[in-house]
Design a protein around this motif. Structure first.
Motif, PDB file in Angstrom:
ATOM      1  N   ILE A 147       0.834  -1.204   0.000  1.00  0.00           N
ATOM      2  CA  ILE A 147       0.000   0.000   0.000  1.00  0.00           C
ATOM      3  C   ILE A 147       0.866   1.250   0.000  1.00  0.00           C
ATOM      4  O   ILE A 147       0.635   2.187  -0.777  1.00  0.00           O
ATOM      5  N   SER A 148       1.907   1.262   0.840  1.00  0.00           N
ATOM      6  CA  SER A 148       2.698   2.497   0.853  1.00  0.00           C
ATOM      7  C   SER A 148       3.513   2.642  -0.436  1.00  0.00           C
ATOM      8  O   SER A 148       3.728   3.750  -0.915  1.00  0.00           O
ATOM      9  N   PHE A 149       3.882   1.494  -1.043  1.00  0.00           N
ATOM     10  CA  PHE A 149       4.577   1.582  -2.325  1.00  0.00           C
ATOM     11  C   PHE A 149       3.655   2.167  -3.391  1.00  0.00           C
ATOM     12  O   PHE A 149       4.041   3.095  -4.124  1.00  0.00           O
ATOM     13  N   GLY A 150       2.422   1.649  -3.431  1.00  0.00           N
ATOM     14  CA  GLY A 150       1.453   2.183  -4.405  1.00  0.00           C
ATOM     15  C   GLY A 150       1.192   3.649  -4.175  1.00  0.00           C
ATOM     16  O   GLY A 150       1.093   4.450  -5.123  1.00  0.00           O
ATOM     17  N   ALA A 151       1.099   4.048  -2.897  1.00  0.00           N
ATOM     18  CA  ALA A 151       0.843   5.457  -2.589  1.00  0.00           C
ATOM     19  C   ALA A 151       2.001   6.324  -3.076  1.00  0.00           C
ATOM     20  O   ALA A 151       1.798   7.421  -3.621  1.00  0.00           O
ATOM     21  N   SER A 152       3.236   5.807  -2.931  1.00  0.00           N
ATOM     22  CA  SER A 152       4.390   6.577  -3.395  1.00  0.00           C
ATOM     23  C   SER A 152       4.363   6.738  -4.907  1.00  0.00           C
ATOM     24  O   SER A 152       4.630   7.829  -5.438  1.00  0.00           O
ATOM     25  N   VAL A 153       4.017   5.643  -5.612  1.00  0.00           N
ATOM     26  CA  VAL A 153       3.930   5.728  -7.071  1.00  0.00           C
ATOM     27  C   VAL A 153       2.869   6.761  -7.459  1.00  0.00           C
ATOM     28  O   VAL A 153       3.080   7.614  -8.333  1.00  0.00           O
ATOM     29  N   ALA A 154       1.732   6.710  -6.761  1.00  0.00           N
ATOM     30  CA  ALA A 154       0.670   7.674  -7.051  1.00  0.00           C
ATOM     31  C   ALA A 154       1.153   9.092  -6.787  1.00  0.00           C
ATOM     32  O   ALA A 154       0.847  10.024  -7.549  1.00  0.00           O
ATOM     33  N   ASN A 155       1.930   9.257  -5.716  1.00  0.00           N
ATOM     34  CA  ASN A 155       2.426  10.594  -5.401  1.00  0.00           C
ATOM     35  C   ASN A 155       3.386  11.096  -6.461  1.00  0.00           C
ATOM     36  O   ASN A 155       3.395  12.283  -6.784  1.00  0.00           O
ATOM     37  N   ILE A 156       4.196  10.186  -7.005  1.00  0.00           N
ATOM     38  CA  ILE A 156       5.112  10.615  -8.074  1.00  0.00           C
ATOM     39  C   ILE A 156       4.298  11.169  -9.231  1.00  0.00           C
ATOM     40  O   ILE A 156       4.593  12.243  -9.770  1.00  0.00           O
ATOM     41  N   VAL A 157       3.228  10.442  -9.571  1.00  0.00           N
ATOM     42  CA  VAL A 157       2.422  10.892 -10.705  1.00  0.00           C
ATOM     43  C   VAL A 157       1.703  12.197 -10.368  1.00  0.00           C
ATOM     44  O   VAL A 157       1.808  13.196 -11.094  1.00  0.00           O
ATOM     45  N   THR A 158       1.012  12.204  -9.232  1.00  0.00           N
ATOM     46  CA  THR A 158       0.174  13.368  -8.953  1.00  0.00           C
ATOM     47  C   THR A 158       1.018  14.590  -8.606  1.00  0.00           C
ATOM     48  O   THR A 158       0.775  15.670  -9.125  1.00  0.00           O
ATOM     49  N   LEU A 159       2.006  14.422  -7.731  1.00  0.00           N
ATOM     50  CA  LEU A 159       2.742  15.604  -7.275  1.00  0.00           C
ATOM     51  C   LEU A 159       3.703  16.103  -8.337  1.00  0.00           C
ATOM     52  O   LEU A 159       3.724  17.290  -8.659  1.00  0.00           O
ATOM     53  N   LEU A 160       4.498  15.199  -8.927  1.00  0.00           N
ATOM     54  CA  LEU A 160       5.490  15.674  -9.888  1.00  0.00           C
ATOM     55  C   LEU A 160       4.846  16.042 -11.211  1.00  0.00           C
ATOM     56  O   LEU A 160       5.016  17.149 -11.714  1.00  0.00           O
TER      57      LEU A 160
END
Lengths: 239, 461
Positions: free
Chosen positions: B55-68
């Motif tokens: 879950i935290s890995f998926g959240a990080s991937v999502a953050n890369i997409v959304t934030l960056l």
């Protein structure tokens, strides 16, 4: 007047930088928010626009092709051949303007009216606006007040050089003018009907002594004409 | 007046939009985390197991997409438009408005598409005698570190995934690590910031060197000397905050700014570290290479280190500048403006909103503050003329560096005397008041004496 700057080392205020930076920052921010929250006055009469007061931004921009400032009254604009009331040019093809023209941009071919044994008229009257240096000598040379530069607009741009050669068809425009000493009014002309002649005589003005006379200016045509046109266009667009 | 009301509504809409966007970020992070969890279960053949790592890995991937890609890239791109429109507003102009969509200029935003189209379709001309590999590599080297810098910026607060709409029935509360809107939670934190931000200079100096052009080389040399100098004060200006909040991690610094001193006054960074804020702001400005620190690309003297770049290679360098503005605004917000703390009605909001929406409001507040900082940088950019090179070095070594050093020692001393940060807040407040007082008291230039000017006119000057 040149602003006297003393050649002296920076004082405390200047060498500290930040008071002036903060002050300048406040200034910019004031402009920013004023221009952000208030729109500029879109009055089509650009000379009457309000600026800077409450409710208006500090903007001075004219969106040029859409909004234009009218030229001042003495502005030497695009030539026009002044028409008589019956639609013919006042010009008698005397070649005075073509002679006076330092750029030699006026070409005239004279002709005679079939019904009038005395008067000449221009068969061709062509001005090369690209050669014209806008000196106004032609207007001053004209003895008949037949050519004027009171149109209040400059020569419009074009993609072809040929489009800058203005012939009589394009030059003959604007309000018509008659003077009491016009020969066709004094002795009559076969081509003008008697009733029309009476009407023209009634409207004729005394001949102007100088070209800047009130009589030689066409009120309402040159100065605010563009503003008025813009206002009318805006009205039409609203309707 | 119509515009006034319209702008107020527009700003309300922007704030609501930012909150909705942040909610979307959390939602994407939560659901992508759940998706990775399901994927992990499908691979290992264990359906129904909740694995916190996935879950935290998926959240990080999502953050890369959304934030960056969404937040930083969009703000970087929008800043190109903002540069034109904001500067126009500050200078009483109208600004870019000739591209119209259905008769409306839409605030100049369609120019983004025009710019992108132009950059992408332009011929890429490369100079003879360039160093091919470095020449091609330089735009990427200028762009990538700036982008990577945003990885440690905490945009939103931590949220238990079970609070995200739709996930409550799938994940029990408290089982999984909370997810935040931060790509990487590094223990090194600010050290990573220093390391990566110094890498950005490689792009510019290599671009200058590899283009086989003397002007570009000058630009590259100027860039390296300027950025290496300002690296020092940039680092030292943040040491005060590290001491005060006792952490290197940006998220912990933001959390610490939620404490209050003297009951009620938040321990926000700009109150505790006003000198640090000013020094960091100036140094960050120098790092972005924008006016008044735009010597590496002084258009009127040397055209700049990217003089030989055309098309999208130039576009990338140009965009890197704007992205750097956005990223440094994010860091400024996190360290000095309280990050995702909305501060206004924070207690009320926390009590009355669900945790999901409170987190969304917090992240919206972060993006709002970040925008404010970007606006501040643009305003300063249009306020000041370019410094001379010796002035730049003097400003760095003789003013900013001593100020940062003094700030570090004063902060350490004050915290030694009073670890509860109250004395530090008092010192900071006194500093702010002193700056304000100096600004007000050290008045305008004295007006020329009456009659003096008239005499000059008569004398024929």
């Amino acid at each position: 007047m040149p602003y006297p700057l003393k050649n002296q080392p920076a004082d405390l205020r200047e060498s500290m930088y930040f008071p002036e930076i903060i002050r300048g920052f406040g200034d910019l921010a004031r402009h920013f928010f004023k221009n952000l929250f208030f729109s500029r006055d879109r009055n089509p009469d650009v000379l009457a626009r309000k600026r800077g007061g409450f409710g208006y931004s500090d903007n001075v921009t004219l969106q040029y092709p859409e909004e234009r400032a009218p030229y001042p009254p003495g502005y030497r604009g695009l030539h026009r051949l002044v028409p008589r009331e019956d639609g013919r040019p006042r010009c008698v093809a005397c070649y005075m303007c073509a002679t006076a023209c330092p750029a030699q941009c006026i070409y005239i071919e004279a002709g005679e009216y079939a019904d009038d044994p005395i008067e000449k008229y221009p068969v061709k009257f062509v001005i090369d606006e690209m050669r014209c240096i806008v000196c106004g000598f032609c207007v001053e040379a004209c003895p008949k007040d037949a050519i004027r530069m009171d149109s209040g607009e400059h020569t419009p741009p074009s993609y072809e050089r040929a489009a800058q050669i203005w012939d009589q068809k394009r030059l003959l425009r604007g309000p018509s003018v008659s003077y009491q000493y016009d020969p066709w009014l004094r002795r009559g002309s076969p081509s003008i009907s008697p009733e029309k002649l009476e009407e023209m005589r009634a409207r004729a003005k005394p001949f102007p002594s100088v070209a800047t006379d009130e009589a030689s200016q066409t009120p309402g045509f040159s100065v605010r004409a563009l503003a008025q046109e813009a206002r009318e266009r805006a009205e039409a667009a609203k309707r | 007046m119509n515009r006034f009301v319209g702008m107020l509504l527009f700003f309300a809409g922007v704030v609501a939009g930012l909150i909705a966007l942040s909610a979307g970020f959390y939602w994407v992070a939560g659901w992508l985390g759940w998706g990775f969890n399901a994927l992990a279960n499908a691979i290992s053949g264990t359906p129904g197991v909740v694995s916190p790592g996935a879950i935290s890995f998926g959240a990080s991937v999502a953050n890369i997409v959304t934030l960056l890609l969404v937040l930083v890239m969009t703000s970087g791109a929008l800043l190109t438009t903002a540069e034109r429109k904001w500067s126009a507003m500050m200078q009483n102009r109208i600004g870019a408005n000739r591209i119209k969509v259905f008769g409306s200029a839409l605030g100049g935003v369609p120019f983004l598409a025009a710019d992108a189209l132009k950059m992408l379709t332009k011929e890429s001309v490369e100079p003879r005698g360039r160093t091919r590999l470095l020449y091609q590599l330089a735009p990427a080297l200028a762009f990538a570190p700036v982008f990577a810098l945003f990885a440690i910026v905490p945009v939103g607060m931590d949220l238990d995934p079970s609070q995200i709409p739709g996930l409550a029935s799938r994940i029990a509360s408290g089982v999984v690590q909370p997810i935040g809107l931060q790509i990487a939670r590094l223990d090194a934190g600010l050290l990573y910031l220093f390391a990566i931000s110094s890498l950005a200079v490689y792009g510019t100096s290599l671009a200058g060197w590899a283009s086989n052009n003397k002007l570009a080389l000058l630009g590259g040399v100027r860039a390296s000397s300027q950025m290496i100098s300002y690296e020092v004060s940039l680092g030292l200006s943040l040491v005060g905050s590290m001491i005060a909040y006792r952490s290197l991690q940006l998220n912990e610094i933001v959390v610490a700014q939620g404490q209050s001193v003297f009951g009620g006054i938040p321990a926000v960074g700009i109150l505790l570290q006003p000198v640090g804020f000013l020094v960091f702001f100036a140094s960050a400005f120098a790092e972005t290479k924008r006016a008044p620190f735009d010597l590496p690309e002084g258009e009127s003297e040397i055209v700049g280190y990217f003089i030989e770049y055309s098309g999208m290679k130039f576009g990338l360098m140009f965009l890197a500048e704007f992205v750097e503005v956005a990223v440094l605004s994010g860091i400024l917000t996190a360290v000095f403006l309280g990050g995702w703390h909305p501060y206004l009605f924070e207690g009320w909001l926390q009590a009355n909103l669900s945790p999901f929406w409170f987190a969304a409001v917090g992240a919206g507040a972060f993006i709002f503050k970040m925008t404010l900082m970007m606006w501040l940088q643009f305003t300063v950019r249009w306020l000041l003329p370019r410094f001379r090179f010796d002035q730049i070095q003097k400003l760095c070594w003789k003013i900013l560096l001593p100020a940062a050093l003094v700030n570090v020692f004063v902060t350490a001393l004050v915290l030694l005397l009073d670890p509860s940060m109250q004395l530090l807040a008092v010192v900071g407040a006194v500093t702010i008041v002193a700056i304000a007082a100096i600004t007000v008291a050290v008045g305008r230039a004295p007006a020329p004496e009456a009659g003096h000017g008239a005499a000059h006119v008569v004398a024929g000057h």
